[in-house]
Design a protein around this motif. Structure first.
Motif, mmCIF file in Angstrom:
data_model
loop_
_atom_site.group_PDB
_atom_site.id
_atom_site.type_symbol
_atom_site.label_atom_id
_atom_site.label_comp_id
_atom_site.label_asym_id
_atom_site.label_seq_id
_atom_site.Cartn_x
_atom_site.Cartn_y
_atom_site.Cartn_z
ATOM 1 N N GLY A 172 -14.478 8.090 -7.259
ATOM 2 C CA GLY A 172 -13.943 8.700 -6.057
ATOM 3 C C GLY A 172 -12.759 8.468 -5.654
ATOM 4 N N LEU A 173 -12.179 7.132 -5.895
ATOM 5 C CA LEU A 173 -10.839 6.718 -5.525
ATOM 6 C C LEU A 173 -10.164 6.916 -6.923
ATOM 7 C CD1 LEU A 173 -11.334 3.333 -3.687
ATOM 8 C CD2 LEU A 173 -10.509 5.757 -2.896
ATOM 9 N N SER A 174 -9.148 7.930 -6.987
ATOM 10 C CA SER A 174 -8.285 7.777 -8.146
ATOM 11 C C SER A 174 -7.340 6.640 -8.634
ATOM 12 C CB SER A 174 -7.279 9.314 -7.868
ATOM 13 O OG SER A 174 -6.320 9.337 -9.135
ATOM 14 N N ARG A 175 -7.468 6.267 -9.603
ATOM 15 C CA ARG A 175 -6.510 5.203 -10.308
ATOM 16 C C ARG A 175 -5.261 5.746 -10.144
ATOM 17 N NH1 ARG A 175 -3.205 2.682 -12.968
ATOM 18 N NH2 ARG A 175 -2.700 4.749 -14.021
ATOM 19 N N SER A 176 -4.674 6.813 -10.668
ATOM 20 C CA SER A 176 -3.366 7.279 -10.566
ATOM 21 C C SER A 176 -3.046 7.456 -9.187
ATOM 22 C CB SER A 176 -3.090 8.264 -11.623
ATOM 23 O OG SER A 176 -3.922 9.375 -11.135
ATOM 24 N N GLY A 177 -3.697 8.269 -8.562
ATOM 25 C CA GLY A 177 -3.503 8.641 -7.129
ATOM 26 C C GLY A 177 -3.294 7.200 -6.308
ATOM 27 N N THR A 178 -4.138 6.170 -6.407
ATOM 28 C CA THR A 178 -4.074 5.191 -5.601
ATOM 29 C C THR A 178 -2.642 4.369 -5.995
ATOM 30 O OG1 THR A 178 -6.473 5.113 -5.306
ATOM 31 C CG2 THR A 178 -5.256 2.919 -4.916
ATOM 32 N N THR A 179 -2.677 4.056 -7.227
ATOM 33 C CA THR A 179 -1.425 3.310 -7.405
ATOM 34 C C THR A 179 -0.111 3.856 -7.303
ATOM 35 O OG1 THR A 179 -1.763 4.372 -9.802
ATOM 36 C CG2 THR A 179 -2.634 2.037 -9.443
ATOM 37 N N ILE A 180 -0.068 5.345 -7.428
ATOM 38 C CA ILE A 180 1.313 5.855 -7.148
ATOM 39 C C ILE A 180 1.357 5.986 -5.618
ATOM 40 C CG2 ILE A 180 2.455 8.060 -7.236
ATOM 41 C CD1 ILE A 180 1.159 8.805 -9.828
ATOM 42 N N ALA A 181 0.304 6.174 -4.801
ATOM 43 C CA ALA A 181 0.423 6.247 -3.438
ATOM 44 C C ALA A 181 0.734 4.950 -2.680
ATOM 45 C CB ALA A 181 -0.962 6.567 -2.940
ATOM 46 N N VAL A 182 0.366 3.980 -3.206
ATOM 47 C CA VAL A 182 0.558 2.503 -2.924
ATOM 48 C C VAL A 182 2.185 2.199 -3.340
ATOM 49 C CG1 VAL A 182 0.106 -0.188 -3.076
ATOM 50 C CG2 VAL A 182 -1.818 1.509 -3.045
ATOM 51 N N GLY A 183 2.441 2.689 -4.481
ATOM 52 C CA GLY A 183 3.875 2.388 -4.917
ATOM 53 C C GLY A 183 4.919 3.143 -3.921
ATOM 54 N N LEU A 184 4.578 4.083 -3.584
ATOM 55 C CA LEU A 184 5.420 5.154 -2.687
ATOM 56 C C LEU A 184 5.563 4.405 -1.396
ATOM 57 C CD1 LEU A 184 4.401 8.651 -3.704
ATOM 58 C CD2 LEU A 184 6.479 7.721 -4.450
ATOM 59 N N LEU A 185 4.240 4.000 -0.954
ATOM 60 C CA LEU A 185 4.147 3.284 0.302
ATOM 61 C C LEU A 185 5.041 1.906 0.331
ATOM 62 C CD1 LEU A 185 0.388 3.766 1.306
ATOM 63 C CD2 LEU A 185 2.572 5.133 2.519
ATOM 64 N N ARG A 186 5.136 1.375 -0.818
ATOM 65 C CA ARG A 186 6.047 0.156 -0.967
ATOM 66 C C ARG A 186 7.318 0.423 -1.147
ATOM 67 N NH1 ARG A 186 4.614 -4.237 1.358
ATOM 68 N NH2 ARG A 186 6.014 -5.383 -0.013
ATOM 69 N N GLY A 187 7.835 1.476 -1.000
ATOM 70 C CA GLY A 187 9.325 1.980 -1.224
ATOM 71 C C GLY A 187 9.759 2.221 -2.662
ATOM 72 N N TYR A 188 8.688 2.475 -3.484
ATOM 73 C CA TYR A 188 9.146 2.803 -4.938
ATOM 74 C C TYR A 188 9.939 4.085 -4.941
ATOM 75 C CZ TYR A 188 6.192 -0.824 -7.271
ATOM 76 O OH TYR A 188 5.751 -1.983 -7.435
#
Length: 277
Positions: A172-188
């Motif tokens: 239910g937690l998307s791998r691509s969605g979660t990693t991309i989202a965390v990256g964007l939140l970290r300023g990527y």
């Protein structure tokens, strides 16, 4: 196993593996609602091949990055052997380091792997996880204003993205969605967030496939089904390639959060059905 069934599983693998909608969550829900069996339950060897198909998608789409990292790895070995040092680390060499760092948190999941896999039997848990995925996508897309790339991303950034990948083993937690989202939140930077997410998946998928090969050989391989297997692999590879392309396109245009509405809809439906049934 028929060509149609092989094609369906290949399409599910290729599309859901890369779109930020959680392939494991969707497959678990389909199993609960329609009694659909996963490729792993149907044929362990076919499951390995389908993951190979999605690996091909990443290799084809990001071949220039991967080839440069391969060359840089051997250059690094050469520099170590000859004692050469450089004050400026090449981007491809730094990307290798960032991928290694981002992969480390996955080892923390191994002791509880069986408990996480057991969540596939609970549609309510999957529904809530999809709601969380949608929220992550929605928030990250609107807060993303970063410019970090492989030159400026820090070890802490990559560890946090790696933790997101580890948590995304929950159905239910998307791998691509979660990693991309965390990256964007970290300023990527948007492009780097997507590129790093998909390149980060390579060690995890390759490692999982290596561990599964023994089970596949033990279960037996029906050579007569190879043409049917091949059809599913081709569909997984082609659909995976276009899924990666779609994610890149929508993220670049600031529409990555559009997937949030889909995740919310499916998540809410799963919760309602779980409560009603």
């Amino acid at each position: 196993m028929t060509y149609l069934y092989s094609a369906i599983l290949g399409l599910i693998q290729g599309v859901a593996e890369f779109l930020p909608i959680s392939s494991s969550g969707h497959l678990a829900l389909f199993q609960q609602l329609f009694n659909l069996k996963s490729a792993e339950e149907t044929d362990v060897f076919f499951d390995v091949l389908l993951h190979l198909g999605t690996l091909i998608s990443v290799f084809v789409y990001y071949w220039s990055d991967i080839w440069e990292m391969i060359l840089e790895f051997f250059r690094f070995i050469r520099d170590l052997a000859t004692g050469q040092h450089t004050d400026r680390v090449p981007p491809a060499r730094r990307m290798i380091l960032l991928i290694i760092v981002g992969t480390l948190p996955l080892f923390l999941i191994l002791p509880v792997k069986s408990r996480i896999e057991a969540l596939n039997n609970y549609p309510l848990a999957i529904g809530f996880a999809l709601l969380v995925t949608g929220t992550l996508l929605f928030v990250s897309d609107r807060l993303a204003k970063g410019r970090k790339n492989e030159r400026s991303a820090t070890v802490v950034d990559c560890l946090l993205v790696g933790c997101g990948q580890a948590l995304a083993t929950v159905p239910g937690l998307s791998r691509s969605g979660t990693t991309i989202a965390v990256g964007l939140l970290r300023g990527y930077d948007r492009d780097f967030a997507v590129r790093y997410s998909f390149l980060l998946s390579l060690p995890a998928v390759i490692g999982a496939n290596i561990l599964s090969i023994g089970d596949a050989v033990e279960a037996g391989i029906d050579v007569s089904l190879l043409p049917i297997y091949a059809a599913g692999v081709v569909i997984a590879a082609v659909s995976g390639y276009f899924a990666i392309r779609l994610v890149n396109l929508l993220t670049d245009k600031g529409k990555f959060g559009g997937f949030a509405y889909y995740c919310w809809g499916v998540g809410l439906l799963a919760v309602l059905l779980a409560v009603a049934l």
